[in-house]
Design a protein around this motif. Structure first.
Motif, mmCIF file in Angstrom:
data_model
loop_
_atom_site.group_PDB
_atom_site.id
_atom_site.type_symbol
_atom_site.label_atom_id
_atom_site.label_comp_id
_atom_site.label_asym_id
_atom_site.label_seq_id
_atom_site.Cartn_x
_atom_site.Cartn_y
_atom_site.Cartn_z
ATOM 1 N N GLN A 51 0.694 -1.315 -0.128
ATOM 2 C CA GLN A 51 0.031 0.048 -0.126
ATOM 3 C C GLN A 51 0.885 1.383 -0.048
ATOM 4 O OE1 GLN A 51 -2.693 -0.944 3.333
ATOM 5 N NE2 GLN A 51 -4.206 -0.358 2.006
ATOM 6 N N TYR A 52 2.037 1.333 0.666
ATOM 7 C CA TYR A 52 2.731 2.330 1.044
ATOM 8 C C TYR A 52 4.063 2.334 0.611
ATOM 9 C CZ TYR A 52 -1.612 3.523 3.771
ATOM 10 O OH TYR A 52 -2.687 3.654 3.993
ATOM 11 N N LYS A 53 4.451 1.819 -0.515
ATOM 12 C CA LYS A 53 5.751 1.385 -0.879
ATOM 13 C C LYS A 53 6.761 2.354 -0.906
ATOM 14 C CE LYS A 53 8.696 -0.332 -4.756
ATOM 15 N NZ LYS A 53 8.727 -1.021 -6.068
ATOM 16 N N ARG A 54 6.313 3.677 -1.333
ATOM 17 C CA ARG A 54 7.410 4.809 -1.480
ATOM 18 C C ARG A 54 7.828 5.501 0.183
ATOM 19 N NH1 ARG A 54 6.237 10.378 -1.701
ATOM 20 N NH2 ARG A 54 4.135 10.078 -1.747
ATOM 21 N N GLU A 55 6.508 5.375 0.924
ATOM 22 C CA GLU A 55 6.713 5.902 2.236
ATOM 23 C C GLU A 55 7.681 4.724 3.115
ATOM 24 O OE1 GLU A 55 3.603 7.902 0.422
ATOM 25 O OE2 GLU A 55 3.910 5.932 0.752
ATOM 26 N N ILE A 56 7.415 3.487 2.943
ATOM 27 C CA ILE A 56 8.024 2.559 3.715
ATOM 28 C C ILE A 56 9.453 2.484 3.271
ATOM 29 C CG2 ILE A 56 8.170 -0.077 4.018
ATOM 30 C CD1 ILE A 56 5.954 1.276 5.504
ATOM 31 N N GLN A 57 9.685 2.516 1.992
ATOM 32 C CA GLN A 57 11.045 2.360 1.238
ATOM 33 C C GLN A 57 11.885 3.513 1.749
ATOM 34 O OE1 GLN A 57 11.254 1.179 -2.787
ATOM 35 N NE2 GLN A 57 13.443 1.982 -2.906
ATOM 36 N N ALA A 58 11.374 4.527 1.822
ATOM 37 C CA ALA A 58 12.238 5.932 2.167
ATOM 38 C C ALA A 58 12.543 5.899 3.637
ATOM 39 C CB ALA A 58 11.296 7.228 1.998
ATOM 40 N N GLY A 59 11.640 5.122 4.429
ATOM 41 C CA GLY A 59 11.861 5.303 5.858
ATOM 42 C C GLY A 59 13.097 4.049 6.302
ATOM 43 N N LEU A 60 13.027 2.902 5.530
ATOM 44 C CA LEU A 60 13.763 1.867 5.670
ATOM 45 C C LEU A 60 15.309 2.155 5.237
ATOM 46 C CD1 LEU A 60 11.599 -1.341 5.081
ATOM 47 C CD2 LEU A 60 12.704 -0.631 7.095
ATOM 48 N N SER A 61 15.451 2.742 3.952
ATOM 49 C CA SER A 61 16.656 2.932 3.361
ATOM 50 C C SER A 61 17.498 3.803 4.156
ATOM 51 C CB SER A 61 16.333 3.718 1.863
ATOM 52 O OG SER A 61 15.674 2.989 1.154
ATOM 53 N N SER A 62 17.157 4.918 4.643
ATOM 54 C CA SER A 62 18.062 5.947 5.409
ATOM 55 C C SER A 62 18.349 5.052 6.859
ATOM 56 C CB SER A 62 17.304 7.062 5.941
ATOM 57 O OG SER A 62 16.168 6.764 6.373
ATOM 58 N N LEU A 63 17.414 4.447 7.382
ATOM 59 C CA LEU A 63 17.811 3.476 8.673
ATOM 60 C C LEU A 63 18.707 2.292 8.209
ATOM 61 C CD1 LEU A 63 14.539 3.504 10.377
ATOM 62 C CD2 LEU A 63 16.333 5.048 11.147
ATOM 63 N N ALA A 64 18.547 1.698 7.294
ATOM 64 C CA ALA A 64 19.154 0.434 6.969
ATOM 65 C C ALA A 64 20.583 0.834 6.659
ATOM 66 C CB ALA A 64 18.463 -0.572 5.976
ATOM 67 N N HIS A 65 20.820 1.901 5.815
ATOM 68 C CA HIS A 65 22.098 2.266 5.577
ATOM 69 C C HIS A 65 23.168 2.709 6.592
ATOM 70 C CE1 HIS A 65 25.135 4.838 3.408
ATOM 71 N NE2 HIS A 65 25.141 3.928 2.541
ATOM 72 N N SER A 66 22.797 3.529 7.619
ATOM 73 C CA SER A 66 23.886 3.714 8.535
ATOM 74 C C SER A 66 23.082 4.092 9.627
ATOM 75 C CB SER A 66 24.291 5.242 7.835
ATOM 76 O OG SER A 66 23.227 6.197 7.823
ATOM 77 N N ALA A 67 21.877 3.606 10.293
ATOM 78 C CA ALA A 67 21.527 3.847 11.655
ATOM 79 C C ALA A 67 22.336 2.844 12.557
ATOM 80 C CB ALA A 67 20.200 3.525 11.769
ATOM 81 N N ARG A 68 22.829 1.898 12.235
ATOM 82 C CA ARG A 68 23.591 0.951 13.138
ATOM 83 C C ARG A 68 24.818 1.508 13.780
ATOM 84 N NH1 ARG A 68 23.383 -1.933 8.325
ATOM 85 N NH2 ARG A 68 25.345 -1.408 7.958
ATOM 86 N N ALA A 69 25.331 2.513 13.228
ATOM 87 C CA ALA A 69 26.431 3.466 14.088
ATOM 88 C C ALA A 69 25.711 4.064 15.162
ATOM 89 C CB ALA A 69 26.975 4.461 13.022
ATOM 90 N N VAL A 70 24.482 4.344 15.314
ATOM 91 C CA VAL A 70 24.081 4.996 16.372
ATOM 92 C C VAL A 70 22.947 4.217 17.332
ATOM 93 C CG1 VAL A 70 24.217 7.356 15.508
ATOM 94 C CG2 VAL A 70 22.185 6.019 15.249
ATOM 95 N N GLY A 71 22.930 2.927 17.009
ATOM 96 C CA GLY A 71 22.532 1.868 17.874
ATOM 97 C C GLY A 71 21.005 1.732 17.449
ATOM 98 N N VAL A 72 20.755 2.004 16.194
ATOM 99 C CA VAL A 72 19.289 1.692 16.011
ATOM 100 C C VAL A 72 19.506 0.515 14.719
ATOM 101 C CG1 VAL A 72 17.249 2.625 14.702
ATOM 102 C CG2 VAL A 72 18.555 3.950 16.236
ATOM 103 N N HIS A 73 18.754 -0.546 15.048
ATOM 104 C CA HIS A 73 18.663 -1.818 14.244
ATOM 105 C C HIS A 73 17.599 -2.189 13.565
ATOM 106 C CE1 HIS A 73 23.005 -2.704 15.248
ATOM 107 N NE2 HIS A 73 22.718 -1.923 16.361
ATOM 108 N N LEU A 74 17.472 -3.014 12.504
ATOM 109 C CA LEU A 74 16.438 -3.308 11.780
ATOM 110 C C LEU A 74 16.335 -4.774 11.503
ATOM 111 C CD1 LEU A 74 16.032 -0.509 8.982
ATOM 112 C CD2 LEU A 74 14.686 -0.462 11.074
ATOM 113 N N ILE A 75 14.905 -5.478 11.804
ATOM 114 C CA ILE A 75 15.137 -6.810 11.494
ATOM 115 C C ILE A 75 13.576 -6.960 10.796
ATOM 116 C CG2 ILE A 75 14.668 -9.339 12.110
ATOM 117 C CD1 ILE A 75 15.972 -8.420 14.768
ATOM 118 N N VAL A 76 13.975 -7.357 9.214
ATOM 119 C CA VAL A 76 12.648 -7.158 8.381
ATOM 120 C C VAL A 76 12.787 -8.533 7.658
ATOM 121 C CG1 VAL A 76 11.775 -6.170 6.253
ATOM 122 C CG2 VAL A 76 13.174 -4.754 7.660
ATOM 123 N N THR A 77 11.198 -9.302 7.861
ATOM 124 C CA THR A 77 10.892 -10.689 7.264
ATOM 125 C C THR A 77 10.141 -10.365 6.228
ATOM 126 O OG1 THR A 77 9.152 -11.099 8.661
ATOM 127 C CG2 THR A 77 11.336 -11.429 9.336
#
Length: 202
Positions: free
Chosen positions: A71-97
């Motif tokens: 339903q919301y591909k553009r919004e979800i992809q935008a939110g995930l891309s920035s986090l998945a790319h570099s958020a690990r450095a500040v302690g924010v991690h993603l698990i997506v299935t």
């Protein structure tokens, strides 16, 4: 709700980056080791305004990403891309299935941002999409998977532990009892922007 959480996580990610930049640190590990721990050893507790902030690790789990992506591909992809790319450095991690492995659900622009990808038995085409080759097609034993980290040239096979449905229910109940769920603060992220038929872009 997924869009709301991703929006909040992106705001928290940006805030943490500023905190690290202020202390001239590149990662949350270095920040805690060089800034927070010495301050605790010197002052003894966090009961003073001069103490630096101790930032907990945050883990966001999105089970079956194909549902919100439909339903919301553009919004979800935008939110995930920035986090998945570099958020690990500040302690924010993603698990997506997902059980739906296709270009619509897992586009190239998104999956390449994740630090690691795991695939269980699937077709050769799906395997190439997730781990870069068709090796997941040959998996036959239960619990055997292919792990591909971005730092690796080739993926490798691993065996995951067997967890029964009863164990999942018991562990989930224990976690829920000891750690009650907290709603995302709507004051930090105005939810009304994301409950319309056409939610605004992140």
């Amino acid at each position: 709700k997924t869009i709301l959480v991703l929006k909040w996580l992106n705001k928290e990610f940006e805030r943490r980056v500023l905190v690290l930049k202020e202390h001239k640190m590149r990662t949350i590990e270095a920040y805690h080791r060089e800034i927070v721990r010495p301050a605790v050893e010197k002052n003894g507790d966090f009961g003073t305004d001069v103490m630096p902030e101790a930032m907990p690790y945050l883990v966001a789990v999105i089970d079956e990403i194909s549902i919100p992506m439909a339903q919301y591909k553009r919004e979800i992809q935008a939110g995930l891309s920035s986090l998945a790319h570099s958020a690990r450095a500040v302690g924010v991690h993603l698990i997506v299935t997902t059980t739906r492995t296709d270009a619509q659900t897992v586009p190239v622009a998104l999956r390449e941002h994740f630090g690691a990808r795991i695939a269980f038995h699937m077709s050769g085409a799906q395997s190439r999409m997730i781990v870069g080759n068709s090796s997941a097609e040959t998996l036959t034993d239960a619990g055997v998977a292919i792990l591909r980290q971005n730092s690796m040239k080739t993926p490798f096979i691993l065996s995951t532990p067997l967890i029964t449905e009863l164990e999942i229910d018991e562990n989930t109940a224990a976690i829920a009892k000891n750690h009650p769920a907290e709603e995302v603060d709507a004051a930090l992220v105005p939810a009304e922007q994301y409950w319309t038929e056409n939610p605004q872009s992140i």
